[in-house]
Design an enzyme around this catalytic site. Structure first.
Site, PDB file in Angstrom:
ATOM      1  N   GLU A  56      -1.822  -2.693   2.865  1.00 33.29           N
ATOM      2  CA  GLU A  56      -1.047  -2.143   1.874  1.00 33.29           C
ATOM      3  C   GLU A  56      -0.146  -1.548   0.912  1.00 33.29           C
ATOM      4  OE1 GLU A  56      -0.083   2.542   1.075  1.00 33.29           O
ATOM      5  OE2 GLU A  56       0.524   0.785   2.661  1.00 33.29           O
ATOM      6  N   HIS A 115      -3.790   1.333   5.666  1.00 35.91           N
ATOM      7  CA  HIS A 115      -2.411   1.922   6.486  1.00 35.91           C
ATOM      8  C   HIS A 115      -2.476   1.632   7.645  1.00 35.91           C
ATOM      9  CE1 HIS A 115       0.912   4.829   5.799  1.00 35.91           C
ATOM     10  NE2 HIS A 115       0.035   4.326   4.646  1.00 35.91           N
TER      11      HIS A 115
END
Length: 352
Positions: free
Chosen positions: A13, A313
């Site tokens: 991410e 994430h």
């Protein structure tokens, strides 16, 4: 000599969470780290004020040696000492999210000897970060269910772009820590919400409330939303919604106002996220699923939960955690879809 852990901030991410997780685990384990390409995948890479404040906060709490701690820096080296409880004040000079700083320092202060009082200033209700009410109404209660103890109090709200929010965090030593199981959420029993404004007409909060009620009450008759007007140096609006279940359900969603954005649109954004979650049979919303990986990796024993969306994430966070801890994190499912997470924690005696 403790091995230096090398972190690539461009991995996965590629955002600020890589740095925050590294800071927290370095403070807890005593392992120094060196991170390059800080926030490489962001429009403005490098340390922004909130990330710099998080690094400075952990450095102060642990009396760390730190190099590269300046705005826009894309490299940071960090050698921690032991976390120390105490009275602290940390300020973000912009509307940067103080909630993310709070999450960075919370666990190191939990494991320090004694209680701590921390005053934080900056943004409390800003985009791309958990708002204050998410921490107070969902994240801290979830942490308490694991055995971690902390309470927070909002003194002033800080909205983008003014910032200037102010809150107090109290942290106490944890009780017996428990693994987390959330595999059957049971029936939806209640939805509770808060619709708020700062320095704007309270009719805006009411419009947000009534739009959310109009859409949610057909699904959950026991839906209640209160309105509030928050003290703040700036202007802003928000809505926060929390679902409650007969079983192991943990889910809340929020949305923020902006100039020219109708109150009904603000409400619809939070409602749409809530409805997406409710259409699944998952127990944990995707924000919380990401945020509890780290504490669960510290708790001895096996934790398991389902979530309605596996995010990049979460995958990135799991990768960084396993660089510091001998914890097993297994994430079953496809990116963007529902999944199950199994964590075999490393235990609390984590310093060498």
């Amino acid at each position: 000599m403790t091995t230096l852990i090398e972190i690539n901030g461009a991995f996965g991410e590629g955002g600020g969470q890589i740095l925050r997780t590294s800071l927290t685990l370095s403070a807890l384990t005593g392992q120094p780290f060196n991170i390059i390409n800080v926030r490489a995948n962001r429009k403005q890479p490098g340390l922004r004020p909130q990330h710099l404040t998080a690094a400075q906060a952990i450095a102060r709490i642990t009396n760390a040696q730190m190099d590269g701690a300046f705005q826009h820096s894309q490299h940071l080296s960090f050698i921690p000492g032991q976390p120390h409880a105490g009275r602290y004040r940390f300020a973000i000079p912009t509307a940067g999210a103080l909630t993310l700083v709070l999450q960075t320092i919370f666990l190191p202060l939990c494991f320090a000897k004694g209680g701590s009082d921390v005053v934080l200033s900056g943004g409390t209700h800003v985009p791309f970060s958990p708002i204050f009410h998410y921490l107070s109404e969902l994240w801290l209660p979830c942490m308490a269910s694991l055995g971690f103890r902390g309470i927070c109090q909002l003194n002033k709200a800080g909205f983008y772009p003014r910032g200037g929010g102010d809150m107090l965090l109290k942290v106490h030593s944890p009780q017996a820590l428990r693994p987390f199981k959330a595999l059957d959420r049971g029936k939806l029993t209640q939805i509770r919400g808060i619709s708020g404004v700062a320095n704007l007409d309270e009719s805006i909060a009411r419009r947000q409330k009534y739009q959310a009620l109009r859409r949610l009450r057909p699904i959950c008759p026991d839906t209640k939303i209160k309105t509030t007007s928050l003290p703040s140096p700036g202007k802003g609006t928000f809505i926060f919604l929390k679902a409650m279940f007969s079983g192991d359900g943990w889910a809340s969603f929020s949305a923020l106002g902006a100039p020219g954005k109708r109150a009904e649109v603000v409400a619809d954004e939070a409602v749409e996220e809530m409805l997406t979650f409710l259409k699944s049979d998952a127990c944990v919303d995707y924000h919380l699923a990401d945020q509890i990986l780290l504490p669960l990796a510290l708790i001895k024993g096996s934790s398991r939960f389902t979530t309605h969306q596996i995010t990049q994430h979460m995958l990135t966070n799991a990768h960084v955690i396993q660089k510091f801890l001998q914890a097993r994190i297994e994430i079953k499912g496809d990116l963007g879809g529902p999944g199950e997470v199994v964590i075999d924690g490393a235990g609390v005696d984590i310093r060498p």
